[in-house]
Enzyme design. Structure first.
Site, PDB file in Angstrom:
ATOM      1  N   CYS A 132       0.818  -1.222   0.000  1.00  0.00           N
ATOM      2  CA  CYS A 132       0.000   0.000   0.000  1.00  0.00           C
ATOM      3  C   CYS A 132       0.851   1.271   0.000  1.00  0.00           C
ATOM      4  CB  CYS A 132      -0.953  -0.007   1.193  1.00  0.00           C
ATOM      5  SG  CYS A 132      -0.205  -0.461   2.756  1.00  0.00           S
ATOM      6  N   HIS A 257      -2.761   6.650   3.455  1.00  0.00           N
ATOM      7  CA  HIS A 257      -1.336   6.905   3.639  1.00  0.00           C
ATOM      8  C   HIS A 257      -0.954   8.222   2.961  1.00  0.00           C
ATOM      9  CE1 HIS A 257      -0.997   3.005   5.263  1.00  0.00           C
ATOM     10  NE2 HIS A 257      -0.374   2.367   4.294  1.00  0.00           N
TER      11      HIS A 257
HETATM   12  N1  NAP Z   1      -4.374  -3.067   5.150  1.00  0.00           N
HETATM   13  C1  NAP Z   1      -3.719  -2.551   4.103  1.00  0.00           C
HETATM   14  O1  NAP Z   1      -3.586  -1.323   3.935  1.00  0.00           O
HETATM   15  C2  NAP Z   1      -3.151  -3.461   3.073  1.00  0.00           C
HETATM   16  C3  NAP Z   1      -2.724  -2.884   1.894  1.00  0.00           C
HETATM   17  C4  NAP Z   1      -2.164  -3.706   0.902  1.00  0.00           C
HETATM   18  C5  NAP Z   1      -2.053  -5.054   1.108  1.00  0.00           C
HETATM   19  N2  NAP Z   1      -2.483  -5.597   2.277  1.00  0.00           N
HETATM   20  C6  NAP Z   1      -2.345  -7.047   2.430  1.00  0.00           C
HETATM   21  O2  NAP Z   1      -3.636  -7.643   2.217  1.00  0.00           O
HETATM   22  C7  NAP Z   1      -3.747  -8.812   3.019  1.00  0.00           C
HETATM   23  C8  NAP Z   1      -4.983  -8.683   3.914  1.00  0.00           C
HETATM   24  O3  NAP Z   1      -4.780  -7.577   4.791  1.00  0.00           O
HETATM   25  P1  NAP Z   1      -5.933  -6.989   5.733  1.00  0.00           P
HETATM   26  O4  NAP Z   1      -5.384  -5.699   6.224  1.00  0.00           O
HETATM   27  O5  NAP Z   1      -7.259  -7.029   5.064  1.00  0.00           O
HETATM   28  O6  NAP Z   1      -5.935  -8.103   6.930  1.00  0.00           O
HETATM   29  P2  NAP Z   1      -7.075  -8.481   7.961  1.00  0.00           P
HETATM   30  O7  NAP Z   1      -8.011  -7.355   8.188  1.00  0.00           O
HETATM   31  O8  NAP Z   1      -6.369  -9.080   9.134  1.00  0.00           O
HETATM   32  O9  NAP Z   1      -7.912  -9.670   7.197  1.00  0.00           O
HETATM   33  C9  NAP Z   1      -7.336 -10.925   6.946  1.00  0.00           C
HETATM   34  C10 NAP Z   1      -8.280 -11.790   6.100  1.00  0.00           C
HETATM   35  O10 NAP Z   1      -7.636 -13.044   5.860  1.00  0.00           O
HETATM   36  C11 NAP Z   1      -8.496 -14.105   6.284  1.00  0.00           C
HETATM   37  N3  NAP Z   1      -7.693 -15.201   6.799  1.00  0.00           N
HETATM   38  C12 NAP Z   1      -6.776 -15.177   7.796  1.00  0.00           C
HETATM   39  N4  NAP Z   1      -6.257 -16.419   7.996  1.00  0.00           N
HETATM   40  C13 NAP Z   1      -6.873 -17.227   7.093  1.00  0.00           C
HETATM   41  C14 NAP Z   1      -6.782 -18.608   6.801  1.00  0.00           C
HETATM   42  N5  NAP Z   1      -5.948 -19.445   7.469  1.00  0.00           N
HETATM   43  N6  NAP Z   1      -7.564 -19.124   5.814  1.00  0.00           N
HETATM   44  C15 NAP Z   1      -8.408 -18.315   5.132  1.00  0.00           C
HETATM   45  N7  NAP Z   1      -8.541 -16.998   5.353  1.00  0.00           N
HETATM   46  C16 NAP Z   1      -7.786 -16.464   6.334  1.00  0.00           C
HETATM   47  C17 NAP Z   1      -9.343 -13.505   7.357  1.00  0.00           C
HETATM   48  O11 NAP Z   1     -10.521 -14.286   7.514  1.00  0.00           O
HETATM   49  P3  NAP Z   1     -11.289 -14.382   8.949  1.00  0.00           P
HETATM   50  O12 NAP Z   1     -12.059 -13.094   9.099  1.00  0.00           O
HETATM   51  O13 NAP Z   1     -12.169 -15.565   8.765  1.00  0.00           O
HETATM   52  O14 NAP Z   1     -10.227 -14.560   9.996  1.00  0.00           O
HETATM   53  C18 NAP Z   1      -9.624 -12.112   6.761  1.00  0.00           C
HETATM   54  O15 NAP Z   1     -10.635 -12.201   5.786  1.00  0.00           O
HETATM   55  C19 NAP Z   1      -2.426  -8.935   3.790  1.00  0.00           C
HETATM   56  O16 NAP Z   1      -1.537  -9.768   3.090  1.00  0.00           O
HETATM   57  C20 NAP Z   1      -1.904  -7.509   3.796  1.00  0.00           C
HETATM   58  O17 NAP Z   1      -0.505  -7.463   3.926  1.00  0.00           O
HETATM   59  C21 NAP Z   1      -3.048  -4.836   3.258  1.00  0.00           C
END
Ligand code: NAP
Length: 353
Positions: A132, A257
């Site tokens: 991001c 950001h």
């Molecule tokens: N936040 C940002 O600004 C941003 C920007 C770019 C990229 N990212 C990347 O995008 C990804 C998601 O980030 P986020 O911020 O959305 O994280 P988050 O809010 O913690 O959400 C994580 C997601 O992954 C699922 N998950 C976790 N463990 C799992 C498993 N074992 N099997 C299947 N699903 C699983 C969760 O499902 P449950 O709800 O069922 O636990 C939830 O839907 C990460 O790799 C992060 O680095 C984030």
């Protein structure tokens, strides 16, 4: 020619990025047939709304990818690492938002406004979405690079809590609630730390503070986030030797950001010309009239799609350098929107038959 609309799976539909993805899929032009929502077994059966319809979340399993044309992954790195190849083996093209594959030579790192042609270069059936922080600046920086030839970036980020996922958002709101009523806080060393208690995913209090850290510790004191800005900018722009120094800082903002960028080019630059050039670039909005307090701030930018640019100045000491301030919603262009744009390029391939 096939007229069947492609099937999409959204893996991680319940997370911070996934939630924004469902909103984006509901508001952009619909190019999808079936949309399947997938998360961990914890969320199986949960009902989420996409395109105005309630859809039950399925637990991640190999069969959820049967018949899927495009699978977006918005899950932690280790989950993508294990499951993106499973989806690809079952015939889906994966667009992965995690850091699991971004620097792999045989996985393209795509920003449609900068290097859309790389979408077709996917020998493993996996395409990566940049992180991001890089995404919040690279559309504008890419436009300047095309005109002037970029040679160096010096970047300071001001990163939002939601960059650390839903846990980051919850921690910031909890801390703000704890400090809001006490007007003596912020006057003695350690008083904010004592008041907020739980630090969540951050190494220091975020409310009433700034934290010069994001990610994990790498060699020589650099953070993983700082190295991502360097490595991913080089890969997206196709400049393997680009000089990049980043300092990544977390600030008490929920989402969006900001980055202060000092960019040096191979030719002399002109601030007015750069302003015009940026204003005519797809995905970029220029807001740059400081006499009237016109510049982008996260509070005004959050929830919007473009990269916003202001404070455009030519360096006083180097006619080849520009200083800029940029804001981008880290959950939209910084994650879900860019993934959706890549997926739409793929959908066009499938629809074209
Ligand atoms: N936040 C940002 O600004 C941003 C920007 C770019 C990229 N990212 C990347 O995008 C990804 C998601 O980030 P986020 O911020 O959305 O994280 P988050 O809010 O913690 O959400 C994580 C997601 O992954 C699922 N998950 C976790 N463990 C799992 C498993 N074992 N099997 C299947 N699903 C699983 C969760 O499902 P449950 O709800 O069922 O636990 C939830 O839907 C990460 O790799 C992060 O680095 C984030």
């Amino acid at each position: 020619m096939s007229t069947r609309l492609p099937t999409l799976a959204v893996v991680g539909a319940t997370g911070a990025v996934g939630t924004v993805m469902l909103d984006i899929l509901s508001t952009r032009e619909n190019v999808w047939g079936e949309i399947r929502l997938v998360a961990s077994p914890r969320s199986a059966g949960k009902l989420l709304t996409v395109r105005g319809e309630e859809v039950a979340v399925q637990a991640l399993a190999p069969e959820v990818f049967d018949g899927v044309d495009v699978a977006m992954f918005d899950v932690p790195d280790e989950v993508s690492k294990e499951w993106a190849p499973v989806a690809a083996a079952r015939g889906a093209v994966v667009v992965d938002n995690s850091g699991a594959f971004r620097m792999d030579d045989d996985v393209p790192l795509v920003v449609p406004e900068v290097n859309a042609e790389q979408v077709r270069n996917r020998p493993r059936g996996i395409i990566s979405n940049p992180n991001c922080t890089t995404l919040s600046m690279i559309v504008a920086v890419g436009a300047l690079h095309r005109a002037y030839g970029l040679t160096e970036l010096v970047v300071s980020s001001y990163q939002a809590a939601s960059g650390a996922g839903q846990q980051g958002i919850d921690t910031l709101y909890d801390q703000i609630a704890k400090v809001a009523a006490d007007r003596t806080l912020g006057t003695r060393a350690g008083d904010v730390r004592a008041a907020v208690g739980e630090l969540g995913p951050f190494p220091a209090p975020l409310a009433l503070n700034v934290v010069p850290w994001a990610g994990s510790l790498k060699d020589d004191g650099w953070s993983s986030e700082e190295l991502k800005v360097r490595n991913e900018s080089r890969k997206i722009l196709g400049l393997p030797d680009l000089r990049v120094s980043a300092t990544c800082v977390r600030v008490p903002v929920v989402t969006t950001h900001s980055l202060a960028v000092h960019a040096t080019f191979s030719t002399e630059v002109d601030a007015d010309e750069a302003r015009r050039l940026l204003a005519s670039s797809p995905g970029v909005v220029v807001q740059d009239d400081p006499a009237n307090a016109e510049f982008p701030t996260p509070a005004d930018v959050v929830g919007t799609d473009p990269t916003w640019v202001g404070r455009i100045r030519r360096s006083l000491d180097d006619p080849r350098s520009l200083d800029l301030f940029l804001c981008g919603d880290n959950l939209r262009k910084g994650a879900a929107l860019n993934t959706a744009q890549i997926a739409e390029l793929l959908a066009a391939e499938f629809t074209a038959g």
